[in-house]
Design a protein around this motif. Structure first.
Motif, PDB file in Angstrom:
ATOM      1  N   GLU A   1      -7.878   2.127  -3.963  1.00  0.00           N
ATOM      2  CA  GLU A   1      -8.663   1.799  -2.766  1.00  0.00           C
ATOM      3  C   GLU A   1      -9.182   3.067  -2.102  1.00  0.00           C
ATOM      4  O   GLU A   1     -10.320   3.106  -1.619  1.00  0.00           O
ATOM      5  CB  GLU A   1      -7.810   1.011  -1.774  1.00  0.00           C
ATOM      6  CG  GLU A   1      -7.422  -0.361  -2.254  1.00  0.00           C
ATOM      7  CD  GLU A   1      -6.332  -0.994  -1.399  1.00  0.00           C
ATOM      8  OE1 GLU A   1      -6.286  -2.234  -1.349  1.00  0.00           O
ATOM      9  OE2 GLU A   1      -5.507  -0.266  -0.788  1.00  0.00           O
ATOM     10  N   SER A   2      -8.349   4.101  -2.079  1.00  0.00           N
ATOM     11  CA  SER A   2      -8.759   5.378  -1.489  1.00  0.00           C
ATOM     12  C   SER A   2      -9.924   5.979  -2.270  1.00  0.00           C
ATOM     13  O   SER A   2     -10.898   6.458  -1.684  1.00  0.00           O
ATOM     14  CB  SER A   2      -7.579   6.351  -1.471  1.00  0.00           C
ATOM     15  OG  SER A   2      -6.545   5.851  -0.668  1.00  0.00           O
TER      16      SER A   2
ATOM     17  N   LYS B   1      -3.943   3.229   2.241  1.00  0.00           N
ATOM     18  CA  LYS B   1      -4.504   2.522   1.093  1.00  0.00           C
ATOM     19  C   LYS B   1      -3.808   3.039  -0.158  1.00  0.00           C
ATOM     20  O   LYS B   1      -3.230   4.122  -0.142  1.00  0.00           O
ATOM     21  CB  LYS B   1      -6.009   2.805   0.969  1.00  0.00           C
ATOM     22  CG  LYS B   1      -6.810   2.358   2.168  1.00  0.00           C
ATOM     23  CD  LYS B   1      -8.259   2.790   2.051  1.00  0.00           C
ATOM     24  CE  LYS B   1      -8.984   2.289   3.284  1.00  0.00           C
ATOM     25  NZ  LYS B   1     -10.238   2.867   3.524  1.00  0.00           N
TER      26      LYS B   1
ATOM     27  N   TRP C   1       1.028   3.194  -0.900  1.00  0.00           N
ATOM     28  CA  TRP C   1       0.034   3.470   0.129  1.00  0.00           C
ATOM     29  C   TRP C   1       0.209   4.846   0.757  1.00  0.00           C
ATOM     30  O   TRP C   1       1.330   5.334   0.904  1.00  0.00           O
ATOM     31  CB  TRP C   1       0.119   2.417   1.224  1.00  0.00           C
ATOM     32  CG  TRP C   1      -0.318   1.046   0.827  1.00  0.00           C
ATOM     33  CD1 TRP C   1      -0.585   0.594  -0.442  1.00  0.00           C
ATOM     34  CD2 TRP C   1      -0.533  -0.047   1.689  1.00  0.00           C
ATOM     35  NE1 TRP C   1      -0.958  -0.713  -0.413  1.00  0.00           N
ATOM     36  CE2 TRP C   1      -0.928  -1.152   0.893  1.00  0.00           C
ATOM     37  CE3 TRP C   1      -0.435  -0.235   3.050  1.00  0.00           C
ATOM     38  CZ2 TRP C   1      -1.237  -2.395   1.420  1.00  0.00           C
ATOM     39  CZ3 TRP C   1      -0.738  -1.469   3.577  1.00  0.00           C
ATOM     40  CH2 TRP C   1      -1.133  -2.543   2.764  1.00  0.00           C
TER      41      TRP C   1
ATOM     42  N   HIS D   1     -13.045   4.060  -1.528  1.00  0.00           N
ATOM     43  CA  HIS D   1     -13.543   4.388  -0.191  1.00  0.00           C
ATOM     44  C   HIS D   1     -14.343   5.688  -0.224  1.00  0.00           C
ATOM     45  O   HIS D   1     -15.451   5.768   0.321  1.00  0.00           O
ATOM     46  CB  HIS D   1     -12.390   4.499   0.815  1.00  0.00           C
ATOM     47  CG  HIS D   1     -12.855   4.972   2.152  1.00  0.00           C
ATOM     48  ND1 HIS D   1     -12.576   6.231   2.626  1.00  0.00           N
ATOM     49  CD2 HIS D   1     -13.618   4.378   3.091  1.00  0.00           C
ATOM     50  CE1 HIS D   1     -13.134   6.382   3.812  1.00  0.00           C
ATOM     51  NE2 HIS D   1     -13.777   5.271   4.122  1.00  0.00           N
TER      52      HIS D   1
END
Length: 190
Positions: free
Chosen positions: A54-55, A50, A160, A58
């Motif tokens: 996004e990380s 990710k 990513w 999460h």
């Protein structure tokens, strides 16, 4: 006079009785489900690729944040843990970044300026991005792939990588009660 002696006796009995109720008390530290305690922190490695944002989302969905590194002891413990949980993962997102136009790096997960920055050789290279990963040197031979310890490197936040979430250790107190009648001792007249 008799009533004051009776009151003193009742208070002493009550105090002595309370001492016998709690036989032992213990404090325990545990991590949330699926997290592992490493160097006094609860860590969870997510191998899904990710970007930084996004990380971070999460980890927040797990009531955690991306990894911050406070000192060499923590980094050493993390570097001992990583080959066990992710032996072939050379790069992982941390919460370190200099987003917001600042020249300094901050650990986003704890909201503090990064005082300890264990850079990989040749780093930092701010032109490559604003976010920090833990990056290992990888040496490939015909027989094996060898990864050195992970150190910080700068990376574009939109690229990513897998990531490590960090949650606080949860502290609980347990008490052992030896007086089985403790709940029935207080009687109220009817």
């Amino acid at each position: 006079m008799l009533s004051s002696k009776l009151v003193c006796f009742a208070l002493a009995s009550l105090a002595f009785g309370q001492l016998n109720i709690v036989a032992s008390e213990e404090t325990i530290a545990v991590c949330p489900t699926n997290f592992v305690q490493v160097a006094g922190k609860c860590l969870l490695l997510d191998g899904k690729w990710k970007n930084f944002y996004e990380s971070d989302r999460h980890c927040q969905s797990l009531n955690a944040g991306l990894l911050s590194i406070d000192n060499p002891t923590e980094l050493n413990a993390i570097n001992k843990w990583l080959p066990i949980v992710a032996p072939h993962t050379p790069e992982l997102w941390t919460s370190g970044n200099k987003l917001g136009g600042t020249a300094d790096y901050y650990w986003q997960s704890i909201g503090q300026k990064a005082a300890y920055l264990p850079w990989r050789v040749g780093q930092p290279t701010p032109t490559t991005g604003d976010c920090l990963t833990l990056l290992a040197n990888v040496t490939m031979t015909a027989e094996e792939t060898i990864m050195s310890e992970h150190r910080l490197a700068v990376k574009a936040c939109t690229q990513w990588a897998p990531h490590i979430c960090q949650a606080p250790v949860q502290i609980f107190k347990t008490q052992l009660c030896l007086n089985t009648n403790a709940f029935f001792e207080a009687k109220v007249p009817v």
